[in-house]
Scaffold this motif. Structure first.
Motif, PDB file in Angstrom:
ATOM      1  N   ILE A  25       1.039  -1.071  -0.022  1.00 10.85           N
ATOM      2  CA  ILE A  25      -0.016  -0.031   0.058  1.00 10.85           C
ATOM      3  C   ILE A  25       0.754   1.353  -0.083  1.00 10.85           C
ATOM      4  O   ILE A  25       0.584   2.280  -0.643  1.00 10.85           O
ATOM      5  CB  ILE A  25      -0.948  -0.070   1.155  1.00 10.85           C
ATOM      6  CG1 ILE A  25      -1.853  -1.137   0.944  1.00 10.85           C
ATOM      7  CG2 ILE A  25      -1.639   1.360   1.255  1.00 10.85           C
ATOM      8  CD1 ILE A  25      -2.670  -1.415   2.269  1.00 10.85           C
ATOM      9  N   CYS A  26       1.850   1.167   0.786  1.00  8.34           N
ATOM     10  CA  CYS A  26       2.924   2.477   0.962  1.00  8.34           C
ATOM     11  C   CYS A  26       3.783   2.758  -0.549  1.00  8.34           C
ATOM     12  O   CYS A  26       3.687   3.670  -0.897  1.00  8.34           O
ATOM     13  CB  CYS A  26       3.695   2.187   1.933  1.00  8.34           C
ATOM     14  SG  CYS A  26       4.911   3.445   2.297  1.00  8.34           S
ATOM     15  N   LEU A  27       3.786   1.483  -1.200  1.00 10.51           N
ATOM     16  CA  LEU A  27       4.680   1.780  -2.513  1.00 10.51           C
ATOM     17  C   LEU A  27       3.784   2.263  -3.510  1.00 10.51           C
ATOM     18  O   LEU A  27       3.897   3.235  -4.167  1.00 10.51           O
ATOM     19  CB  LEU A  27       4.979   0.189  -3.067  1.00 10.51           C
ATOM     20  CG  LEU A  27       5.514   0.148  -4.369  1.00 10.51           C
ATOM     21  CD1 LEU A  27       6.885   1.132  -4.374  1.00 10.51           C
ATOM     22  CD2 LEU A  27       5.767  -1.150  -4.802  1.00 10.51           C
ATOM     23  N   ILE A  28       2.241   2.031  -3.466  1.00 11.42           N
ATOM     24  CA  ILE A  28       1.184   2.563  -4.229  1.00 11.42           C
ATOM     25  C   ILE A  28       1.231   4.023  -3.996  1.00 11.42           C
ATOM     26  O   ILE A  28       1.019   5.064  -4.742  1.00 11.42           O
ATOM     27  CB  ILE A  28      -0.197   1.695  -4.153  1.00 11.42           C
ATOM     28  CG1 ILE A  28       0.015   0.350  -4.898  1.00 11.42           C
ATOM     29  CG2 ILE A  28      -1.159   2.674  -4.853  1.00 11.42           C
ATOM     30  CD1 ILE A  28      -1.108  -0.479  -4.650  1.00 11.42           C
ATOM     31  N   LEU A  29       1.255   4.319  -2.844  1.00 17.91           N
ATOM     32  CA  LEU A  29       1.120   5.705  -2.406  1.00 17.91           C
ATOM     33  C   LEU A  29       2.315   6.664  -2.756  1.00 17.91           C
ATOM     34  O   LEU A  29       2.388   7.774  -3.232  1.00 17.91           O
ATOM     35  CB  LEU A  29       0.908   6.005  -0.929  1.00 17.91           C
ATOM     36  CG  LEU A  29       0.782   7.175   0.003  1.00 17.91           C
ATOM     37  CD1 LEU A  29      -0.369   7.989  -0.799  1.00 17.91           C
ATOM     38  CD2 LEU A  29       0.783   7.264   1.378  1.00 17.91           C
ATOM     39  N   GLN A  30       3.360   5.861  -2.598  1.00 16.19           N
ATOM     40  CA  GLN A  30       4.641   6.504  -2.836  1.00 16.19           C
ATOM     41  C   GLN A  30       4.938   6.833  -4.516  1.00 16.19           C
ATOM     42  O   GLN A  30       5.916   7.517  -4.717  1.00 16.19           O
ATOM     43  CB  GLN A  30       6.129   5.669  -2.326  1.00 16.19           C
ATOM     44  CG  GLN A  30       7.113   6.377  -2.289  1.00 16.19           C
ATOM     45  CD  GLN A  30       8.195   5.466  -1.865  1.00 16.19           C
ATOM     46  OE1 GLN A  30       8.077   4.465  -1.070  1.00 16.19           O
ATOM     47  NE2 GLN A  30       9.484   5.775  -2.236  1.00 16.19           N
ATOM     48  N   ILE A  31       4.135   6.115  -5.257  1.00 15.84           N
ATOM     49  CA  ILE A  31       4.455   6.262  -6.714  1.00 15.84           C
ATOM     50  C   ILE A  31       4.285   7.694  -7.238  1.00 15.84           C
ATOM     51  O   ILE A  31       4.986   8.168  -7.995  1.00 15.84           O
ATOM     52  CB  ILE A  31       3.569   5.303  -7.601  1.00 15.84           C
ATOM     53  CG1 ILE A  31       4.102   3.979  -7.271  1.00 15.84           C
ATOM     54  CG2 ILE A  31       3.519   5.736  -8.946  1.00 15.84           C
ATOM     55  CD1 ILE A  31       3.381   2.789  -7.926  1.00 15.84           C
TER      56      ILE A  31
END
Length: 64
Positions: A25-31
């Protein structure tokens, strides 16, 4: 070292503390560039909670 990792690569830090779903989830947000700041804040907060949980477990005699 984990604090630096939490700021630079927030999503990866979640994997190091055993929370892979939160890492995805954090990776999706960080994109997104705008999402990087909330992702880093969330990662630092999760790291502090992880450290607190480890200290409590050690104090109770259940930790490493």
């Amino acid at each position: 070292m984990r604090l630096l990792l939490a700021i630079i690569l927030p999503w990866f830090q979640f994997f190091t503390i055993g929370r892979p779903f939160a890492g995805i989830i954090c990776l999706i947000l960080q994109i997104t560039l705008i999402g990087w700041i909330p992702a880093a804040i969330w990662s630092v907060y999760a790291l502090s909670q992880y450290n607190t949980d480890r200290k409590i477990a050690r104090a109770m005699g259940n930790g490493r």
